[in-house]
Design a protein around this motif. Structure first.
Motif: not given
Lengths: 95, 490
Positions: A9-16, A94-95, B274-284
């Motif tokens: 998960k950490v790797a995915r979030l950091a795009r690694l 999109e993000p 629809s633009m995107r599904l929500k990610e959990g806020s902890d992903d920030y």
């Protein structure tokens, strides 16, 4: 502690992109680091305020005044890709 | 808005996030100018493009504005707050994180009072925090993201100071949502903290909306709508989403589903997509921004800011009604923005009766300003001049009609109404002898009408008075004319 799923998960979030052996390596390393840091929790911190700064200062601000003019070319010229006055980046989703 | 009434009554639960751009000269953490419409990447520097080794420093004026807005929204200003990093990868953020505030926002527990035509309603404000804006993406090769082959980035806007104002889910209708955003806009404009220009994006609004059967407590699945940039689209996006979610709930449209997602308001298609599904806020992965020091607001500092607060729109609305007897409609029109309110109050202070001043300000003067693309502060006629004009009518020196005819010249030249009336020889004629002469002339010229009048056609009185008015270039006192006419004829 740290398991493979967390490392993924950490790797995915950091795009690694990690190989399977890197994943194992980092799982062990990150676990060791956290275990080391975790020694701090042996201390009793009841009633101690969490700190967010290393120096006892707050409200450090600057006046709302424009800086002297800069040549944006100095910044733009360092971009890996540009198109005229724009930075150019790969097509994005999109993000 | 609903074609057929469903069997189950549904209600909306709406919360709003308003982003207001603070009216500073420079960005939140660097001295780059903030300027709408500047050529791309001309207002960038090492700080706002995220170069290694740079340090952000907070703009004092942005901090001041954020506190003032917080106070005006009846919020509690945190004695201690800090900045945090919100991490995500998107090229409009050159640092790969946005500096924002997470668990210790500057302001919490505020409220505003709105009236969407159903009486006063208090909308809670969960929090207000400071954050930096992102840059602007231009999707090249297509007019929409989906078809673009690459993306161009302009960082002029990156680092622009914003406050994000998050409401409680207290809103139940589209009209309430619009009234809420309008009131926030009025307040930030009163403070000079934000220009409230939705078209240029200095005020933006995200809507969180869910639908539930009336009478139930549990919230439905929440959908966030972005890309709303006018009051009209707030209204329409909410109405569209209400019907969409309702049709999914009551089975009218089996293909429609409600998911926790972000949807975009498509202004052209007049629908959300629809633009995107929500990610959990902890992903920030928020964590405290190590490059910025915390903010402390002592009671002394707080008092310093409280002393700077102007009288706010709601206080003016109430005062205009209770002290000056204006209708709720007039009170709102006079308090909508600070320059109108100032002009109106000054006219009253110079002796104009409030109701009459309000009529002139929102009627002929506003029409003139709109027509000439001017604002109250540009107007050569000062509020004292308006008061003088109204007094000339009240004292019977000129008629209302003549006052309206004089107004454009007064507004343009800013000269004294009294002086203009004298200059033009327009004072109302109240001299009996002069008016009797005019009437006698009229009667002599209209023997037929006089005969008809004597036979009982009393309505002709209006004709005689009108003719006499003409002879005096509209300067005759109409009431006096009427009296004199009956003394001549009856």
């Amino acid at each position: 502690m740290i398991d493979h799923t967390t490392v993924q998960k950490v790797a995915r979030l950091a795009r690694l992109q990690l190989t399977a052996s890197e994943e194992t390596l980092f799982t062990v390393q990150l676990g060791d680091i956290l275990a080391y840091i975790d020694q701090l929790s042996e201390l009793d911190t009841t009633g101690v305020q969490p700190t967010t700064r290393a120096v006892e200062l707050s409200n450090v601000t600057r006046p709302d005044v424009r800086r002297p003019p800069l040549d944006p070319e100095q910044l733009l010229s360092q971009a890996p890709q540009r198109e005229e006055a724009f930075y150019r980046v790969p097509r994005i989703s999109e993000p | 808005m609903i074609a057929a009434l469903p069997q189950v009554q549904y209600e909306m639960v709406i919360g709003l996030e308003v982003h207001a751009q603070l009216s500073t000269q420079t960005k939140l953490f660097c001295g780059c100018p903030v300027e709408f419409g500047a050529p791309p990447n001309t207002h960038i520097c090492p700080v706002c493009t995220g170069q290694p080794g740079v340090l952000p420093v907070l703009n004092q004026r942005a901090f001041d504005y954020a506190i003032l807005v917080g106070l005006a929204l009846n919020g509690e200003i945190a004695a201690f707050s800090k900045f945090d990093r919100k991490q995500y990868f998107y090229p409009d953020l050159p640092k790969n994180y946005q500096i924002s505030q997470y668990d210790l926002p500057l302001v919490q527990h505020g409220w505003v009072e709105i009236d969407a035509g159903e009486g006063p309603l208090r909308i809670g404000i969960t929090r207000l925090h400071m954050e930096e804006d992102a840059g602007k993406l231009v999707h090249a090769g297509a007019d929409r993201l989906s078809g673009s082959t690459y993306t161009l980035v302009d960082y002029n806007r990156a680092g622009t100071p914003l406050v994000e104002i998050v409401s409680e889910p207290d809103i139940r209708t589209a009209a309430q949502a619009v009234a809420y955003v309008q009131e926030i806009r009025r307040i930030v404009r009163y403070l000079g903290a934000c220009d409230g220009n939705m078209q240029e994006g200095s005020m933006r609004c995200d809507v969180n909306i869910s639908v539930r059967p009336v009478g139930t407590e549990k919230f439905g699945t929440k959908v966030e709508i972005k890309n709303i940039n006018s009051f009209n689209s707030i209204q329409r996006a909410i109405e569209y989403e209400y019907i969409r979610q309702m049709s999914a709930l009551n089975g009218d449209n089996p293909t429609e589903v409600i998911r926790q997602e972000t949807r975009l308001w498509d202004e052209n298609a007049q629908k959300t997509r629809s633009m995107r599904l929500k990610e959990g806020s902890d992903d920030y992965r928020y964590f405290p921004e190590p490059d910025l020091l915390p903010l402390e607001v002592t009671p002394d500092l707080l008092a310093h800011y409280q002393a700077q607060l102007p009288e706010l729109p709601i206080a003016k609305r109430q005062r205009y009604q209770s002290e000056w007897g204006l209708s709720p409609y007039d009170a709102e029109a006079m308090s909508n923005d600070r320059t109108t309110a100032h002009y109106f109050e000054e006219a009253v202070r110079h002796g104009a009766p409030p109701k009459l001043a309000a009529n002139w300000v929102q009627g002929d003067i506003t029409a003139y300003l709109n027509e000439h693309h001017q604002r109250f502060e540009d107007l050569p006629l000062d509020p004292g001049g308006l008061a003088e004009l109204i007094q000339l009518i009240e004292s019977g020196t000129i008629s209302n009609k003549i006052a309206k005819e004089l107004l454009p010249e007064l507004l343009e030249r800013g000269i004294s109404p009294k002086a203009l009336v004298v200059e033009r020889g327009l004072t109302q004629i109240s001299d009996h002898q002069q008016l009797i002469e005019a009437l006698q002339q009229v009667l002599a010229e209209s023997p037929q009408q006089v005969a008809q009048y004597r036979e009982g056609k009393r309505k002709l009185a209006g004709y005689f008075v009108g003719q006499a008015m003409k002879k005096t270039q509209g300067r005759a006192d109409p009431q006096l004319l009427n009296q004199l006419l009956s003394s001549l004829l009856d």
